[in-house]
Design a protein around this motif. Structure first.
Motif, PDB file in Angstrom:
ATOM      1  N   THR A  70      -0.561  61.181 -40.559  1.00 50.35           N
ATOM      2  CA  THR A  70      -1.993  61.435 -40.514  1.00 50.35           C
ATOM      3  C   THR A  70      -2.493  61.306 -39.078  1.00 50.35           C
ATOM      4  OG1 THR A  70      -2.495  59.112 -40.952  1.00 50.35           O
ATOM      5  CG2 THR A  70      -2.359  60.595 -42.856  1.00 50.35           C
ATOM      6  N   VAL A  71      -3.527  62.054 -38.778  1.00 49.99           N
ATOM      7  CA  VAL A  71      -4.195  61.986 -37.471  1.00 49.99           C
ATOM      8  C   VAL A  71      -5.653  61.664 -37.741  1.00 49.99           C
ATOM      9  CG1 VAL A  71      -4.932  63.313 -35.461  1.00 49.99           C
ATOM     10  CG2 VAL A  71      -2.600  63.557 -36.321  1.00 49.99           C
TER      11      VAL A  71
ATOM     12  N   SER B 182      -2.692  54.105 -31.151  1.00 47.87           N
ATOM     13  CA  SER B 182      -1.974  53.550 -32.303  1.00 47.87           C
ATOM     14  C   SER B 182      -2.736  53.759 -33.599  1.00 47.87           C
ATOM     15  CB  SER B 182      -1.714  52.054 -32.085  1.00 47.87           C
ATOM     16  OG  SER B 182      -2.939  51.361 -31.888  1.00 47.87           O
ATOM     17  N   SER B 183      -4.044  54.011 -33.504  1.00 49.78           N
ATOM     18  CA  SER B 183      -4.852  54.245 -34.702  1.00 49.78           C
ATOM     19  C   SER B 183      -4.784  55.693 -35.185  1.00 49.78           C
ATOM     20  CB  SER B 183      -6.314  53.868 -34.428  1.00 49.78           C
ATOM     21  OG  SER B 183      -6.883  54.779 -33.491  1.00 49.78           O
ATOM     22  N   GLY B 184      -4.155  56.558 -34.377  1.00 55.83           N
ATOM     23  CA  GLY B 184      -4.032  57.954 -34.772  1.00 55.83           C
ATOM     24  C   GLY B 184      -5.070  58.875 -34.182  1.00 55.83           C
ATOM     25  N   ALA B 185      -5.814  58.417 -33.186  1.00 56.04           N
ATOM     26  CA  ALA B 185      -6.776  59.274 -32.486  1.00 56.04           C
ATOM     27  C   ALA B 185      -6.043  59.997 -31.354  1.00 56.04           C
ATOM     28  CB  ALA B 185      -7.927  58.450 -31.936  1.00 56.04           C
TER      29      ALA B 185
ATOM     30  N   LEU C 105       4.954  58.975 -34.957  1.00 56.61           N
ATOM     31  CA  LEU C 105       6.201  58.480 -35.540  1.00 56.61           C
ATOM     32  C   LEU C 105       6.839  57.390 -34.691  1.00 56.61           C
ATOM     33  CD1 LEU C 105       7.671  61.977 -36.495  1.00 56.61           C
ATOM     34  CD2 LEU C 105       6.824  60.253 -38.101  1.00 56.61           C
ATOM     35  N   HIS C 106       6.721  57.544 -33.367  1.00 52.95           N
ATOM     36  CA  HIS C 106       7.350  56.598 -32.430  1.00 52.95           C
ATOM     37  C   HIS C 106       6.417  56.423 -31.229  1.00 52.95           C
ATOM     38  CE1 HIS C 106      11.063  57.223 -34.726  1.00 52.95           C
ATOM     39  NE2 HIS C 106      10.834  58.519 -34.611  1.00 52.95           N
ATOM     40  N   MET C 107       5.866  55.229 -31.080  1.00 48.89           N
ATOM     41  CA  MET C 107       4.950  54.981 -29.951  1.00 48.89           C
ATOM     42  C   MET C 107       5.731  54.575 -28.701  1.00 48.89           C
ATOM     43  SD  MET C 107       1.828  55.709 -30.692  1.00 48.89           S
ATOM     44  CE  MET C 107       0.818  54.822 -29.506  1.00 48.89           C
ATOM     45  N   ASP C 108       6.675  55.415 -28.330  1.00 53.82           N
ATOM     46  CA  ASP C 108       7.506  55.169 -27.153  1.00 53.82           C
ATOM     47  C   ASP C 108       8.116  56.510 -26.751  1.00 53.82           C
ATOM     48  OD1 ASP C 108       9.616  55.711 -28.962  1.00 53.82           O
ATOM     49  OD2 ASP C 108       9.882  53.585 -29.404  1.00 53.82           O
TER      50      ASP C 108
END
Length: 230
Positions: free
Chosen positions: A142-143, A160-163, A190-193
């Motif tokens: 989701t975005v 990280s909240s999808g914004a 999916l991956h914050m890196d």
């Protein structure tokens, strides 16, 4: 902090960052500034001396910068990678429309730059929102929101909240370049890196290797950022 060092062709804006591990230098052509980020406890004097040592690189960046492309009658700008000539027709109805290879705009001359930028931003928001929704569905994520701005050094960002926020200037680039940036930012859901898993997801969402599109964006960046600059 801004330093006017006589040894340099432009003032230097110095920013200390707690997470920074090394010196980073960028030329901001719009603001006519050198932007330096440095570790929190690093010596400002030593950092400026380092910047002076980069003067040959700075001079090359300034010399290679494309001329500004103001948004006025007679100028040519790319829209989705296609060059369009701006044609001002004072007696035409207000608004912007594409006719063949021309971008037609009515109304008074002084309103032309703002009207064209509004139109470009709206088109960018429309295209980026649709592409983000498509890629997010393929990724099964989701975005929270999609917005556009004009960040000086980033084409997109994902919280990280999808914004997700993009540069409106992506609408100037060819569609596959825009798709690459969308795939990159959605992959961060999916991956914050930038791990191997992230890179695999990025290529899966893009539909193939991203290297050529990334290189093309890097090559086009100076000219895209020159559009609308006075």
């Amino acid at each position: 902090m801004i330093s006017d060092d006589p040894r340099l062709p432009l003032p230097v804006r110095i920013s200390r960052l707690k997470r920074s591990r090394r010196l980073r230098l960028r030329v901001d052509h719009d603001a006519r500034l050198l932007k330096l980020t440095m570790p929190w406890r690093h010596s400002a004097r030593a950092a400026l001396d380092w910047v002076v040592g980069q003067r040959p690189w700075i001079e090359r960046q300034l010399a290679a910068a494309p001329d500004a492309v103001p948004l006025h009658d007679g100028a040519t700008i790319p829209v989705e990678g296609v060059p369009l000539a701006i044609v001002h027709q004072p007696d035409a109805r207000r608004g912007v429309r594409v006719e063949g290879q021309e971008l037609i705009i009515g109304g008074p001359a002084e309103s032309v730059p703002a009207a064209i930028e509004r139109w470009l931003r709206a088109l960018a928001r429309e295209r980026l929102s649709a592409e983000t929704a498509r890629v997010a569905a393929a990724a099964g994520v989701t975005v929270r929101s999609v917005s556009v701005g004009d960040a000086a050094s980033r084409w997109g960002s994902c919280s990280s909240s999808g914004a997700i926020r993009f540069s409106w200037r992506l609408i100037l680039a060819p569609p596959h370049v825009l798709r690459f940036v969308v795939a990159h930012e959605v992959a961060h859901r999916l991956h914050m890196d930038h791990s191997p898993a992230f890179k695999a997801a990025e290529e899966r969402l893009f539909g193939g290797p991203v290297g050529p599109a990334r290189s093309e964006l890097r090559r086009l960046s100076p000219s895209l950022r020159a559009v609308g600059r006075r």
